[in-house]
Structures are given as C-alpha cells and as structure tokens.
Design an enzyme around this catalytic site. Structure first.
Site, short mmCIF file in Angstrom:
data_model
loop_
_atom_site.label_atom_id
_atom_site.label_comp_id
_atom_site.label_asym_id
_atom_site.label_seq_id
_atom_site.Cartn_x
_atom_site.Cartn_y
_atom_site.Cartn_z
CG PHE A 46 -2.43 0.51 3.71
CD1 PHE A 46 -1.65 0.56 4.86
CD2 PHE A 46 -2.22 1.49 2.74
CE1 PHE A 46 -0.69 1.55 5.04
CE2 PHE A 46 -1.26 2.49 2.90
CZ PHE A 46 -0.49 2.51 4.05
N GLY A 47 -4.59 -0.55 6.31
CA GLY A 47 -4.45 -0.19 7.72
C GLY A 47 -5.66 0.56 8.27
CD GLU B 93 9.13 -1.19 12.16
OE1 GLU B 93 8.45 -1.17 13.21
OE2 GLU B 93 8.67 -0.99 11.03
N GLY C 104 0.84 -1.21 0.00
CA GLY C 104 0.00 0.00 0.00
C GLY C 104 0.87 1.26 0.00
CG ASP D 51 -6.04 4.34 4.44
OD1 ASP D 51 -5.56 5.31 5.08
OD2 ASP D 51 -5.46 3.80 3.50
CG ASP E 61 8.26 3.48 11.42
OD1 ASP E 61 8.24 2.30 11.04
OD2 ASP E 61 7.86 3.83 12.55
P1 ITT Z 1 7.10 -1.52 6.56
O1 ITT Z 1 7.61 -1.31 7.96
O2 ITT Z 1 7.58 -2.78 5.92
O3 ITT Z 1 7.31 -0.31 5.68
P2 ITT Z 1 4.50 -1.58 7.91
O4 ITT Z 1 3.10 -1.77 7.44
O5 ITT Z 1 4.98 -2.45 9.04
O6 ITT Z 1 5.49 -1.68 6.64
P3 ITT Z 1 4.90 0.72 9.64
O7 ITT Z 1 5.85 0.02 10.52
O8 ITT Z 1 5.22 2.12 9.23
O9 ITT Z 1 4.67 -0.06 8.28
O10 ITT Z 1 3.47 0.61 10.30
C1 ITT Z 1 2.57 1.61 10.26
C2 ITT Z 1 1.19 1.04 10.35
O11 ITT Z 1 0.33 2.18 10.54
C3 ITT Z 1 0.74 0.36 9.06
O12 ITT Z 1 0.92 -1.02 9.08
C4 ITT Z 1 -0.76 0.73 9.03
O13 ITT Z 1 -1.51 -0.17 9.79
C5 ITT Z 1 -0.77 2.09 9.70
N1 ITT Z 1 -0.64 3.14 8.67
C6 ITT Z 1 0.45 3.85 8.30
N2 ITT Z 1 0.19 4.68 7.29
C7 ITT Z 1 -1.11 4.48 7.01
C8 ITT Z 1 -1.96 5.02 6.05
O14 ITT Z 1 -1.57 5.88 5.13
N3 ITT Z 1 -3.22 4.61 6.03
C9 ITT Z 1 -3.67 3.71 6.93
N4 ITT Z 1 -2.92 3.13 7.86
C10 ITT Z 1 -1.64 3.52 7.90
#
Ligand code: ITT
Length: 194
Positions: free
Chosen positions: A144-145, A40, A15, A147, A69
């Site tokens: 994703f996440g 991390e 995403g 959103d 991050d």
């Molecule tokens: P990488 O570390 O591999 O880049 P990750 O998904 O683990 O991927 P993060 O450690 O930055 O990434 O985690 C941030 C979390 O916060 C991510 O998994 C989402 O659940 C949420 N998140 C971050 N940015 C977001 C967005 O733009 N929209 C929705 N949720 C978001």
C-alpha cells in the site's frame, strides 16, 4: 509471560493490519483490529502524533490498544513527506513524489514507524526504521501507500511493491516496531497490561 492477553490495533489502514497480524501470529499473541478513524494532531514528531492518537482512541474504546504512526522521510526533500505521509499519499500520491524527485540524484529515504500502546494509565512507544531509496518509476502492485516507489537497502533492488507480504515484513519498519512491542507484551505481567 503474557501470551493470552488480546491486544487491539486501532487503525483505519487494512494494509497495516495484515502486516501486524502476521507478526503477532508468529509471536503467538492474540490481535484484534479496531477499525476506526484516528484523531491526529499536527506535529513534526511521529511519536507525539502516535501518543496523542493512542490516548484519544483509549478514551473512546477503553481497551488496551495500540496505534501505529508511520511516514516516509526523503533526505533531499528535508524529510518530506514525513508526518504528512498519509495526506500526501492520498493527494499527489506516488506520481507526485516521483515528479518532485525528477531532478534529484541522491534518492536516499527511510520509513519510520512508531507504535504507541495505551492502557488508560500508561502510554509506551516502540520504534522501527528501514533505510532505502526512492525508485525512478512506480514498480509493483503489492502492499500500500509508497510501497511501489521504495527500494529497501537490505533487498535485491525490488521495491516493496514488488515483494510479497512475507518478504516485506521480514525487513519493514513496521515489523521492527511490532517485534519490540511483542517482546514487551510477552514479558509483561497481565495486571500491568490492562
Ligand atoms: P491510520 O492512521 O488509521 O493507522 P494511515 O494510513 O492514515 O492509517 P498514517 O497516518 O501512519 O496511517 O500514514 C502513514 C502513511 O504513510 C500511509 O497512509 C502510507 O501512505 C504511508 N506508509 C506508511 N507505512 C507504509 C508502508 O509500510 N508502506 C507504504 N507506505 C506506507
């Protein structure tokens, strides 16, 4: 001007890659995805986490790369889930956040993104934020996440999950950090870059 240097985005989150690809295309900078599981550290500070991950990823890949991050910070939950967003999203997910917030009136929150670029010599950071609030229910299937539970202040009341990718990337925390990074890439001599 340094438009032809390829920048590598190290992340396991597709995403994030889709959003970064749009911005870098507009900025005319070649971008390649390095799919990898990032190391991390545990910290309250996104910048510290991003810098560590970028340096570790560089040791592994030896390419000019960046990591990003991000986290969701909810005011009445004292910034939770913040740096623990990925874990919370994978475990209790959006339903869990809404349950925690069920009695809470002030739903203010913000997303923050920190990009850390590492070329083996230097590590630079670029930040972006977007303010908004947590919805009362899950809405939308895009993105994703978090959103589907985040309503940006600059929008029309829809969640990011109800917006298509171009609407989200017009105002997102990630875009803001990426634009700053892209400006730096374009204004930096390639000898300093690699
Ligand atoms: P990488 O570390 O591999 O880049 P990750 O998904 O683990 O991927 P993060 O450690 O930055 O990434 O985690 C941030 C979390 O916060 C991510 O998994 C989402 O659940 C949420 N998140 C971050 N940015 C977001 C967005 O733009 N929209 C929705 N949720 C978001």
């Amino acid at each position: 001007m340094n438009k032809r240097v390829t920048v590598f985005f190290a992340t396991g989150n597709i995403g994030k890659v889709e959003e970064a690809e749009r911005i870098f295309k507009e900025e005319n900078i070649p971008l390649l995805h390095l799919p990898m599981k990032l190391l991390e550290i545990q910290s309250d500070d996104l910048e510290e986490i991003a810098v560590f991950s970028a340096q570790k990823a560089w040791e592994d890949q030896e390419k000019p790369l960046f990591v990003e991050d991000a986290g969701l910070f909810i005011k009445e939950l004292k910034g939770f889930p913040g740096p623990y967003s990925s874990y919370v999203s994978k475990t209790v997910s959006n339903e869990g956040i809404l349950k925690l917030m069920s009695q809470i009136e002030d739903r203010s929150a913000y997303f923050k993104a920190v990009i850390a670029f590492c070329n083996g010599k230097n590590t630079l950071t670029f930040k972006g934020e977007v303010k908004g609030e947590i919805s009362r229910e899950i809405r939308g299937t895009h993105g994703f996440g978090f959103d589907p539970i985040f309503i940006p202040e600059e929008g029309d009341g829809r969640t990011f999950g109800e917006m298509d990718i171009s609407e989200k990337t017009a105002i997102s925390h990630r875009t803001r950090a990426l634009r700053k990074f892209a400006e730096w890439v374009k204004s930096t001599d390639s000898s300093k870059f690699i």
